[in-house]
Motif scaffolding. Structure first.
Motif, PDB file in Angstrom:
ATOM      1  N   LEU A 132      51.691  47.676  28.312  1.00  0.00           N
ATOM      2  CA  LEU A 132      52.020  49.010  27.844  1.00  0.00           C
ATOM      3  C   LEU A 132      53.072  49.656  28.753  1.00  0.00           C
ATOM      4  O   LEU A 132      53.000  49.538  29.973  1.00  0.00           O
ATOM      5  N   TRP A 144      54.985  53.441  29.250  1.00  0.00           N
ATOM      6  CA  TRP A 144      55.029  54.843  28.858  1.00  0.00           C
ATOM      7  C   TRP A 144      56.470  55.276  28.670  1.00  0.00           C
ATOM      8  O   TRP A 144      57.305  55.110  29.566  1.00  0.00           O
ATOM      9  N   ARG A 166      59.358  65.229  28.270  1.00  0.00           N
ATOM     10  CA  ARG A 166      59.592  64.465  29.495  1.00  0.00           C
ATOM     11  C   ARG A 166      59.745  62.993  29.122  1.00  0.00           C
ATOM     12  O   ARG A 166      58.980  62.466  28.327  1.00  0.00           O
ATOM     13  N   TYR A 167      60.736  62.353  29.712  1.00  0.00           N
ATOM     14  CA  TYR A 167      61.010  60.946  29.440  1.00  0.00           C
ATOM     15  C   TYR A 167      60.822  60.113  30.708  1.00  0.00           C
ATOM     16  O   TYR A 167      61.165  60.547  31.801  1.00  0.00           O
ATOM     17  N   PRO A 175      62.184  57.466  33.177  1.00  0.00           N
ATOM     18  CA  PRO A 175      63.573  57.108  33.492  1.00  0.00           C
ATOM     19  C   PRO A 175      64.046  55.874  32.727  1.00  0.00           C
ATOM     20  O   PRO A 175      65.231  55.758  32.411  1.00  0.00           O
ATOM     21  N   SER A 176      63.144  54.967  32.421  1.00  0.00           N
ATOM     22  CA  SER A 176      63.516  53.735  31.708  1.00  0.00           C
ATOM     23  C   SER A 176      63.958  53.999  30.275  1.00  0.00           C
ATOM     24  O   SER A 176      64.632  53.168  29.665  1.00  0.00           O
ATOM     25  N   MET A 195      49.159  67.687  30.777  1.00  0.00           N
ATOM     26  CA  MET A 195      50.045  66.927  31.667  1.00  0.00           C
ATOM     27  C   MET A 195      50.055  67.553  33.063  1.00  0.00           C
ATOM     28  O   MET A 195      50.932  67.248  33.867  1.00  0.00           O
ATOM     29  N   GLY A 219      43.852  66.101  34.483  1.00  0.00           N
ATOM     30  CA  GLY A 219      43.166  65.253  33.502  1.00  0.00           C
ATOM     31  C   GLY A 219      44.140  64.540  32.596  1.00  0.00           C
ATOM     32  O   GLY A 219      44.004  64.573  31.380  1.00  0.00           O
ATOM     33  N   VAL A 220      45.164  63.905  33.184  1.00  0.00           N
ATOM     34  CA  VAL A 220      46.220  63.284  32.390  1.00  0.00           C
ATOM     35  C   VAL A 220      45.699  61.982  31.816  1.00  0.00           C
ATOM     36  O   VAL A 220      45.629  60.967  32.509  1.00  0.00           O
ATOM     37  N   GLN A 223      61.180  53.331  37.953  1.00  0.00           N
ATOM     38  CA  GLN A 223      59.767  53.429  38.300  1.00  0.00           C
ATOM     39  C   GLN A 223      59.101  52.079  38.107  1.00  0.00           C
ATOM     40  O   GLN A 223      59.203  51.480  37.038  1.00  0.00           O
ATOM     41  N   TYR A 247      44.133  61.418  38.763  1.00  0.00           N
ATOM     42  CA  TYR A 247      44.419  61.333  37.339  1.00  0.00           C
ATOM     43  C   TYR A 247      44.650  59.881  36.934  1.00  0.00           C
ATOM     44  O   TYR A 247      45.652  59.542  36.301  1.00  0.00           O
ATOM     45  N   TYR A 272      49.040  59.497  36.627  1.00  0.00           N
ATOM     46  CA  TYR A 272      50.062  60.533  36.651  1.00  0.00           C
ATOM     47  C   TYR A 272      51.003  60.230  37.816  1.00  0.00           C
ATOM     48  O   TYR A 272      50.582  59.728  38.860  1.00  0.00           O
ATOM     49  N   ASN A 328      60.483  60.653  40.027  1.00  0.00           N
ATOM     50  CA  ASN A 328      61.576  60.732  39.042  1.00  0.00           C
ATOM     51  C   ASN A 328      61.293  61.626  37.849  1.00  0.00           C
ATOM     52  O   ASN A 328      62.190  62.179  37.260  1.00  0.00           O
ATOM     53  N   THR A 329      60.056  61.697  37.443  1.00  0.00           N
ATOM     54  CA  THR A 329      59.687  62.568  36.329  1.00  0.00           C
ATOM     55  C   THR A 329      58.220  62.938  36.458  1.00  0.00           C
ATOM     56  O   THR A 329      57.470  62.265  37.150  1.00  0.00           O
ATOM     57  N   LEU A 330      57.832  64.011  35.820  1.00  0.00           N
ATOM     58  CA  LEU A 330      56.408  64.380  35.795  1.00  0.00           C
ATOM     59  C   LEU A 330      55.805  63.666  34.605  1.00  0.00           C
ATOM     60  O   LEU A 330      55.776  64.181  33.487  1.00  0.00           O
ATOM     61  N   GLY A 331      55.375  62.426  34.820  1.00  0.00           N
ATOM     62  CA  GLY A 331      54.936  61.632  33.693  1.00  0.00           C
ATOM     63  C   GLY A 331      53.814  60.686  34.035  1.00  0.00           C
ATOM     64  O   GLY A 331      52.939  61.013  34.846  1.00  0.00           O
ATOM     65  N   VAL A 332      53.847  59.539  33.429  1.00  0.00           N
ATOM     66  CA  VAL A 332      52.745  58.590  33.480  1.00  0.00           C
ATOM     67  C   VAL A 332      53.278  57.190  33.771  1.00  0.00           C
ATOM     68  O   VAL A 332      54.366  56.823  33.324  1.00  0.00           O
ATOM     69  N   PHE A 381      51.898  53.044  33.713  1.00  0.00           N
ATOM     70  CA  PHE A 381      50.848  52.090  33.372  1.00  0.00           C
ATOM     71  C   PHE A 381      50.899  50.909  34.331  1.00  0.00           C
ATOM     72  O   PHE A 381      51.944  50.599  34.910  1.00  0.00           O
TER      73      PHE A 381
END
Lengths: 121, 112
Positions: free
Chosen positions: A45, A47, A59-60, A62-63, A102, A105-106, B1, B34, B93, B97-101, B103
């Motif tokens: 997977l 994201w 929000r993206y 970077p990839s 976000m 509890g993400v 990332q 998280y 979390y 680079n970004t406020l993201g996720v 895996f």
């Protein structure tokens, strides 16, 4: 009951554009983030990004920044993932998922069934 | 990332316990509680099994548990059953680079 229902499988050619969808039901669509996750054939997977429908905060990863566009249409409770020019490496299953938050509890608590996108000449 | 680091595969016999590790950095796993875990059976969508390091959603068996120490999170499955055979992914979390996720790369669990 919460449901995320995605659009059907797509077969497209390199260079073409495409928009796939994810329709939410059973909850307040504009109050939860919707994320997109890629799974290439036989792989894990990845994201891609996330959007908050109420204010379209997006929000993206970077990839994927600059490679795809994530959008929403609140009146029809639908999120979209869009490409302007597909390549063969975009061949994958794409999942949408609901994120309650976000900032704490993400987690992706509900998932769509996935949309298979095949890009081939 | 970079993706979070998981073992490619683990295995165990029915009734045994196994643990899957998930190693990140001080910008993701180590910085926030998280961390979530997902189970994916072949041809199916992922399913949330653990969130916020060690919490189970409603309906998830207490055979599944999570923990974290420093930059490494872990998923433990006790009393292994044949139906636990699946791919497992961790997620965290991140503020890199970004406020993201992020895996993990995924771990294939085989029940022998």
């Amino acid at each position: 009951e919460v449901h995320l229902v995605q659009s059907g499988a797509e077969v497209t050619k390199p260079g073409e554009s495409l928009k796939i969808s994810c329709k939410g039901s059973g909850y307040d669509f504009d109050s939860y983030w919707i994320g997109w996750v890629r799974q290439m054939p036989g792989k894990g997977l990845e994201w891609m990004g996330v959007i908050y429908p109420r204010d379209s905060d997006t929000r993206y990863s970077p990839s994927f920044q600059g490679q795809v566009i994530i959008s929403v249409d609140i009146p029809i409770s639908t999120a979209y993932l869009q490409w302007n020019s597909l390549t063969a490496s975009d061949t994958a299953i794409y999942y949408c998922a609901r994120y309650p938050s976000m900032v704490r509890g993400v987690m992706a608590d509900y998932w769509g069934q996935g949309t298979l996108v095949t890009v081939s000449s | 990332q970079s993706a979070l680091t998981q073992p490619a595969s683990v295995s165990g016999s029915p009734g045994q316990s196994i643990t899957i590790s998930c190693t990140g950095t001080s910008s993701d796993v180590g910085a926030y509680n998280y961390v979530s875990w997902y189970q994916q059976h072949p041809g199916k969508a992922p399913k949330l099994m653990i969130y916020d390091v060690n919490n189970r959603p409603s309906g998830i068996s207490n055979r599944f548990s999570g923990s974290k120490s420093g930059n490494t999170a872990s998923l433990t499955i006790s009393g292994l059953r044949a139906e636990d055979e699946a791919d497992y992914y961790c997620s965290s979390y991140t503020t890199t680079n970004t406020l993201g996720v992020l895996f993990g790369g995924g771990t294939k669990l085989t029940v022998l």
